[in-house]
Design a protein around this motif. Structure first.
Motif, mmCIF file in Angstrom:
data_model
loop_
_atom_site.group_PDB
_atom_site.id
_atom_site.type_symbol
_atom_site.label_atom_id
_atom_site.label_comp_id
_atom_site.label_asym_id
_atom_site.label_seq_id
_atom_site.Cartn_x
_atom_site.Cartn_y
_atom_site.Cartn_z
ATOM 1 N N ASP A 32 31.705 44.900 25.138
ATOM 2 C CA ASP A 32 31.658 43.877 26.131
ATOM 3 C C ASP A 32 31.905 43.879 27.515
ATOM 4 O O ASP A 32 31.993 42.985 28.227
ATOM 5 N N GLY A 33 31.910 45.285 27.944
ATOM 6 C CA GLY A 33 31.872 45.577 29.304
ATOM 7 C C GLY A 33 33.043 45.748 29.741
ATOM 8 O O GLY A 33 33.424 46.365 30.934
ATOM 9 N N SER A 34 34.067 45.521 29.031
ATOM 10 C CA SER A 34 35.705 45.724 29.331
ATOM 11 C C SER A 34 35.824 47.083 29.233
ATOM 12 O O SER A 34 35.172 47.706 28.615
ATOM 13 N N ALA A 35 36.853 47.675 29.999
ATOM 14 C CA ALA A 35 37.098 49.151 30.024
ATOM 15 C C ALA A 35 38.771 49.296 29.849
ATOM 16 O O ALA A 35 39.429 48.679 30.061
ATOM 17 N N THR A 89 39.796 45.783 31.217
ATOM 18 C CA THR A 89 39.424 45.157 32.584
ATOM 19 C C THR A 89 38.930 43.785 32.646
ATOM 20 O O THR A 89 38.144 43.524 31.568
ATOM 21 N N GLY A 90 38.701 43.326 33.732
ATOM 22 C CA GLY A 90 37.892 42.077 34.124
ATOM 23 C C GLY A 90 37.255 42.413 35.112
ATOM 24 O O GLY A 90 37.456 43.086 35.967
ATOM 25 N N GLN A 91 35.866 41.971 35.169
ATOM 26 C CA GLN A 91 34.749 42.019 36.096
ATOM 27 C C GLN A 91 34.159 40.719 36.440
ATOM 28 O O GLN A 91 33.469 40.028 35.579
ATOM 29 N N THR A 92 33.796 40.386 37.699
ATOM 30 C CA THR A 92 33.088 39.106 38.160
ATOM 31 C C THR A 92 32.270 39.844 39.222
ATOM 32 O O THR A 92 32.588 40.171 40.445
ATOM 33 N N GLY A 93 31.166 39.970 39.204
ATOM 34 C CA GLY A 93 30.289 40.434 40.255
ATOM 35 C C GLY A 93 30.743 41.891 40.348
ATOM 36 O O GLY A 93 30.725 42.645 39.133
ATOM 37 N N ASP A 94 30.871 42.095 41.470
ATOM 38 C CA ASP A 94 31.455 43.728 41.638
ATOM 39 C C ASP A 94 32.676 43.926 41.917
ATOM 40 O O ASP A 94 33.371 44.915 42.143
ATOM 41 N N ALA A 95 33.565 42.782 41.606
ATOM 42 C CA ALA A 95 34.972 42.936 41.694
ATOM 43 C C ALA A 95 35.548 43.129 40.415
ATOM 44 O O ALA A 95 35.105 42.608 39.417
ATOM 45 N N VAL A 96 36.591 43.994 40.316
ATOM 46 C CA VAL A 96 37.310 44.457 39.069
ATOM 47 C C VAL A 96 38.619 44.268 38.851
ATOM 48 O O VAL A 96 39.024 44.662 40.309
ATOM 49 N N THR A 97 39.378 43.982 38.030
ATOM 50 C CA THR A 97 40.866 43.928 37.728
ATOM 51 C C THR A 97 41.196 44.797 36.557
ATOM 52 O O THR A 97 40.266 44.590 35.796
#
Length: 164
Positions: A32-35, A89-97
């Motif tokens: 799902d792209g989460s890490a 993790t969460g990602q929106t565009g190039d921002a990651v949390t």
């Protein structure tokens, strides 16, 4: 890591840039792209890279005393590793949390790391570690007139590389 100073005698002290000479980190990316993120820092490998400000430059004697105080606070003989673990993790565009947990001097508290990942795979992230949340009393001198601020800025600049 970057420390700052507070108190009436703050001008006399130094803002420190502290570097971890020994650390490892992994990020396992799911479908799902989460890490999942796991970082370990050898607590005994922290050294002062730079000392900024102050009424006079930091001497080698000052540096040795400050590093000795870091060892007293972090107790690397008892707590050799500082760890950060995030299950997703969460990602929106190039921002990651990465909301996760930091274990420092044997105490684990929630911590969120935020940053950006460039198209070339470079991660730049940061978090604020408030020492007192982990049971650490910030260093003070001159009867409290010179104090290390409770907040320490932690910054990461790393290249993300695929596992072999």
């Amino acid at each position: 890591m970057k420390t700052s100073r507070s108190g009436l005698g703050a001008r006399a002290g130094h803002d420190l840039v502290i570097e971890a000479a020994e650390w490892t980190g992994t990020a396992v990316v799911g479908p799902d792209g989460s890490a999942r993120v796991h970082v370990e820092v050898n607590a005994g490998s922290l050294t002062i890279r730079d000392a900024l400000g102050g009424l006079k430059p930091m001497t080698s004697s000052d540096r040795k005393m400050t590093e000795k105080n870091m060892v007293k606070v972090l107790q690397p003989g008892k707590y050799p590793m500082i760890t950060f673990v995030a299950d997703s993790t969460g990602q929106t565009g190039d921002a990651v949390t990465a909301p996760g947990a930091l274990t420092l001097v044997g105490n684990t508290q929630p911590l969120t790391v935020s940053g950006t990942v460039s198209s070339s795979g470079r991660l730049r992230a940061s978090a604020t570690v408030t020492q007192s949340r982990w049971g650490i009393t910030p260093f003070s001198a001159f009867f409290g007139a010179l104090r290390l601020a409770d907040d320490v800025a932690v910054e990461v600049d790393a290249e993300l590389v695929p596992a072999r």
